[in-house]
Design a protein around this motif. Sequence first.
Motif, mmCIF file in Angstrom:
data_model
loop_
_atom_site.group_PDB
_atom_site.id
_atom_site.type_symbol
_atom_site.label_atom_id
_atom_site.label_comp_id
_atom_site.label_asym_id
_atom_site.label_seq_id
_atom_site.Cartn_x
_atom_site.Cartn_y
_atom_site.Cartn_z
ATOM 1 N N TYR A 127 43.992 42.213 42.077
ATOM 2 C CA TYR A 127 43.416 41.088 41.344
ATOM 3 C C TYR A 127 41.909 41.243 41.170
ATOM 4 C CZ TYR A 127 47.758 38.374 41.406
ATOM 5 O OH TYR A 127 49.028 37.919 41.192
ATOM 6 N N THR A 128 41.262 41.862 42.140
ATOM 7 C CA THR A 128 39.826 42.145 41.992
ATOM 8 C C THR A 128 39.596 43.118 40.842
ATOM 9 O OG1 THR A 128 39.530 41.815 44.371
ATOM 10 C CG2 THR A 128 37.760 42.950 43.202
ATOM 11 N N ILE A 129 40.438 44.153 40.760
ATOM 12 C CA ILE A 129 40.351 45.122 39.659
ATOM 13 C C ILE A 129 40.583 44.416 38.322
ATOM 14 C CG2 ILE A 129 41.437 47.155 38.612
ATOM 15 C CD1 ILE A 129 42.199 48.041 41.475
ATOM 16 N N THR A 130 41.629 43.590 38.266
ATOM 17 C CA THR A 130 42.002 42.925 37.015
ATOM 18 C C THR A 130 40.904 42.000 36.526
ATOM 19 O OG1 THR A 130 44.316 42.990 37.694
ATOM 20 C CG2 THR A 130 43.753 41.482 35.930
ATOM 21 N N SER A 131 40.327 41.214 37.422
ATOM 22 C CA SER A 131 39.282 40.270 37.016
ATOM 23 C C SER A 131 38.060 41.010 36.481
ATOM 24 C CB SER A 131 38.883 39.373 38.192
ATOM 25 O OG SER A 131 38.346 40.137 39.254
ATOM 26 N N SER A 132 37.651 42.085 37.155
ATOM 27 C CA SER A 132 36.478 42.838 36.689
ATOM 28 C C SER A 132 36.760 43.511 35.354
ATOM 29 C CB SER A 132 36.066 43.878 37.729
ATOM 30 O OG SER A 132 37.008 44.936 37.802
ATOM 31 N N THR A 133 37.996 43.981 35.157
ATOM 32 C CA THR A 133 38.375 44.598 33.886
ATOM 33 C C THR A 133 38.228 43.603 32.743
ATOM 34 O OG1 THR A 133 39.958 46.067 35.002
ATOM 35 C CG2 THR A 133 40.230 45.788 32.645
ATOM 36 N N SER A 134 38.614 42.353 32.970
ATOM 37 C CA SER A 134 38.476 41.329 31.931
ATOM 38 C C SER A 134 37.015 40.962 31.701
ATOM 39 C CB SER A 134 39.281 40.083 32.321
ATOM 40 O OG SER A 134 40.662 40.333 32.202
ATOM 41 N N MET A 135 36.210 40.922 32.761
ATOM 42 C CA MET A 135 34.787 40.635 32.590
ATOM 43 C C MET A 135 34.109 41.717 31.753
ATOM 44 S SD MET A 135 33.718 39.299 36.399
ATOM 45 C CE MET A 135 34.857 38.330 37.366
ATOM 46 N N ASN A 301 46.971 47.268 28.753
ATOM 47 C CA ASN A 301 46.782 45.819 28.808
ATOM 48 C C ASN A 301 46.364 45.386 27.409
ATOM 49 O OD1 ASN A 301 45.367 43.247 29.022
ATOM 50 N ND2 ASN A 301 45.464 43.498 31.230
ATOM 51 N N ILE A 302 47.170 44.563 26.752
ATOM 52 C CA ILE A 302 46.935 44.300 25.336
ATOM 53 C C ILE A 302 45.664 43.503 25.061
ATOM 54 C CG2 ILE A 302 49.349 44.520 24.662
ATOM 55 C CD1 ILE A 302 49.623 41.506 24.728
ATOM 56 N N LEU A 303 45.069 42.862 26.074
ATOM 57 C CA LEU A 303 43.810 42.148 25.862
ATOM 58 C C LEU A 303 42.597 42.952 26.307
ATOM 59 C CD1 LEU A 303 44.499 38.386 26.714
ATOM 60 C CD2 LEU A 303 44.233 39.457 24.481
ATOM 61 N N THR A 304 42.715 43.698 27.393
ATOM 62 C CA THR A 304 41.565 44.470 27.875
ATOM 63 C C THR A 304 41.602 45.922 27.406
ATOM 64 O OG1 THR A 304 42.659 45.089 29.941
ATOM 65 C CG2 THR A 304 41.411 43.038 29.944
ATOM 66 N N GLY A 305 42.718 46.369 26.842
ATOM 67 C CA GLY A 305 42.836 47.753 26.373
ATOM 68 C C GLY A 305 42.387 47.933 24.941
ATOM 69 N N PHE A 306 41.887 46.863 24.330
ATOM 70 C CA PHE A 306 41.333 46.881 22.975
ATOM 71 C C PHE A 306 42.336 47.322 21.925
ATOM 72 C CE2 PHE A 306 37.734 46.510 25.643
ATOM 73 C CZ PHE A 306 36.996 45.549 24.982
ATOM 74 N N GLY A 307 43.515 46.705 22.042
ATOM 75 C CA GLY A 307 44.416 46.730 20.911
ATOM 76 C C GLY A 307 43.861 45.776 19.853
ATOM 77 N N CYS A 321 40.554 33.340 30.417
ATOM 78 C CA CYS A 321 41.751 32.765 31.057
ATOM 79 C C CYS A 321 42.269 33.680 32.163
ATOM 80 C CB CYS A 321 42.844 32.538 30.011
ATOM 81 S SG CYS A 321 42.536 31.158 28.892
ATOM 82 N N ILE A 322 42.247 34.994 31.910
ATOM 83 C CA ILE A 322 42.671 35.946 32.945
ATOM 84 C C ILE A 322 41.796 35.809 34.181
ATOM 85 C CG2 ILE A 322 42.857 38.386 33.576
ATOM 86 C CD1 ILE A 322 43.559 39.003 30.683
ATOM 87 N N ILE A 323 40.495 35.729 33.977
ATOM 88 C CA ILE A 323 39.556 35.652 35.105
ATOM 89 C C ILE A 323 39.807 34.384 35.923
ATOM 90 C CG2 ILE A 323 37.120 35.440 35.737
ATOM 91 C CD1 ILE A 323 36.557 37.034 33.060
ATOM 92 N N ILE A 324 39.951 33.236 35.224
ATOM 93 C CA ILE A 324 40.196 31.972 35.931
ATOM 94 C C ILE A 324 41.512 32.047 36.700
ATOM 95 C CG2 ILE A 324 40.649 29.499 35.631
ATOM 96 C CD1 ILE A 324 38.801 29.617 33.163
ATOM 97 N N HIS A 325 42.531 32.631 36.062
ATOM 98 C CA HIS A 325 43.819 32.755 36.738
ATOM 99 C C HIS A 325 43.715 33.638 37.972
ATOM 100 C CE1 HIS A 325 47.888 34.587 37.311
ATOM 101 N NE2 HIS A 325 48.177 33.317 37.361
#
Length: 471
Positions: A127-135, A301-307, A321-325
């Motif tokens: 989750y730490t990886i995921t949140s930073s990826t979205s930031m 990841n369809i939002l952070t992978g720049f599709g 929303c990903i970060i808050i979640h």
Amino acid sequence: MEVEKDVYIKQYSSDEVDDDGRIKRTGNVVTATTHIITVVVGAGVLALAWAIAQLGWLAGISVMIIFSSISIYTYNLIADCYRYPDSVNGKRNYTYMQAVHSYLGGTMHVFCGLVQYGKLAGITVGYTITSSTSMVAIKKLICFHKNGHGAYCKFSNNPYMIGFGVLQILLSQIPNFHKLTLLSTIAAITSFGYALIGSGLSLAVVVSGKGETTHLFGTKVGPELSGEDKIWRILSALGNIALACSYATVVYDIMDTLKSYPSERIQMRKANVFGIITMTILFLLCGCFGYAAFGDHTPGNILTGFGFYEPFWLVAIGNVCIIIHMVGAYQVLAQPLFRIVEMGANMMWPRSDFINNERKHKIGSLTFNVNLFRLIWRTIFVIMATVIAMAMPFFNEFLALLGAFGFWPLIVFFPVQMHISQKQINRFSLKWCVLQLLSFVCFLISVAAAVGATHGISKNITKYKLFRYKQ
């Protein structure tokens, strides 16, 4: 356990506690379903389009539905074992480990603890990886929007992981799982937000006629993909889907919030059905629309992978929303780990003021309790999880490994074995054989997914310098 019971009795009056001396529970089917959605509808849902791209329409959709069906069945078995020996009037098992100990004995109890709490620790890293990826994705979106899609827009994840870690140090001082309802509700709402944004943007691409070619059996072997890599990707995709279906690590913590009437078993069975059906619908929406939009080139990841680059503001909202979640989901999954360590410390050193004493502090009109042991050990844990995330920020492969690690033992093996023990099912009877066959097939899936994920991580590590990853 009697030590902890005494602590509750001292802190609360008799009309505020259950018959076992613990604080009276107020949770219901709605709150339990909310917790389930918070855990299962994680950012991993955005990786399911990539998973379907590897498996294809036929296998991808079938695997999702099969995994969901297995999950409903086995989670209901887990709910039936919340009390021992009778599922309605027996003694409560406060944790998954206690239930395994009651039904299967000490050796299995230790094995369950290693798997369950090892996975919980690993997910906090994920989750730490995921949140930073979205930031970072938000920062890159702004960069691309200003300078064009061909601009050099690479940034380090490390500052964002550190910031997320600092926030989790503060939130980790929330004393227990019972206090997480508001945070969990916010997290559940935002999970719908980014899942619907991701699937909506994908659907818009398909409707506009710009969707890529898809295949019944997934990505085609050719110049860009060898047969060997295709197999590895399929195995990793299975792990991604397995993780997406998992909340076994916190299932008893959720049940432990439910009021005692109607029985926890009945309430949790309903929550399992509502939560997993909701999960499956969102998974199919994100996975199918994402694959239809991007075909063989579906990002991890369809939002952070720049599709998607535009509308950049909507993609940015999805990442917010990903970060808050992730902020809320981190706590929902970390609190059971915090709880088991603190219960153990309480039982080993029941007279220690450092471990057991709650010191009241007041800032203005706000009054709160501080426990030194809780403050120090939880802070150390969050720091360690953050450092590990900074050292190995591989999103898809890490998700797949965690999914493979916990799927078979926690979702299939232990529930099946506890059910056999509880119902005293005869060895080699038809039902016993069917249950063991289900367990064995899921074991093979877990092993295959773990091998695929490990292979993916090993490939990334050879190209990567510690703490220098840029996205």
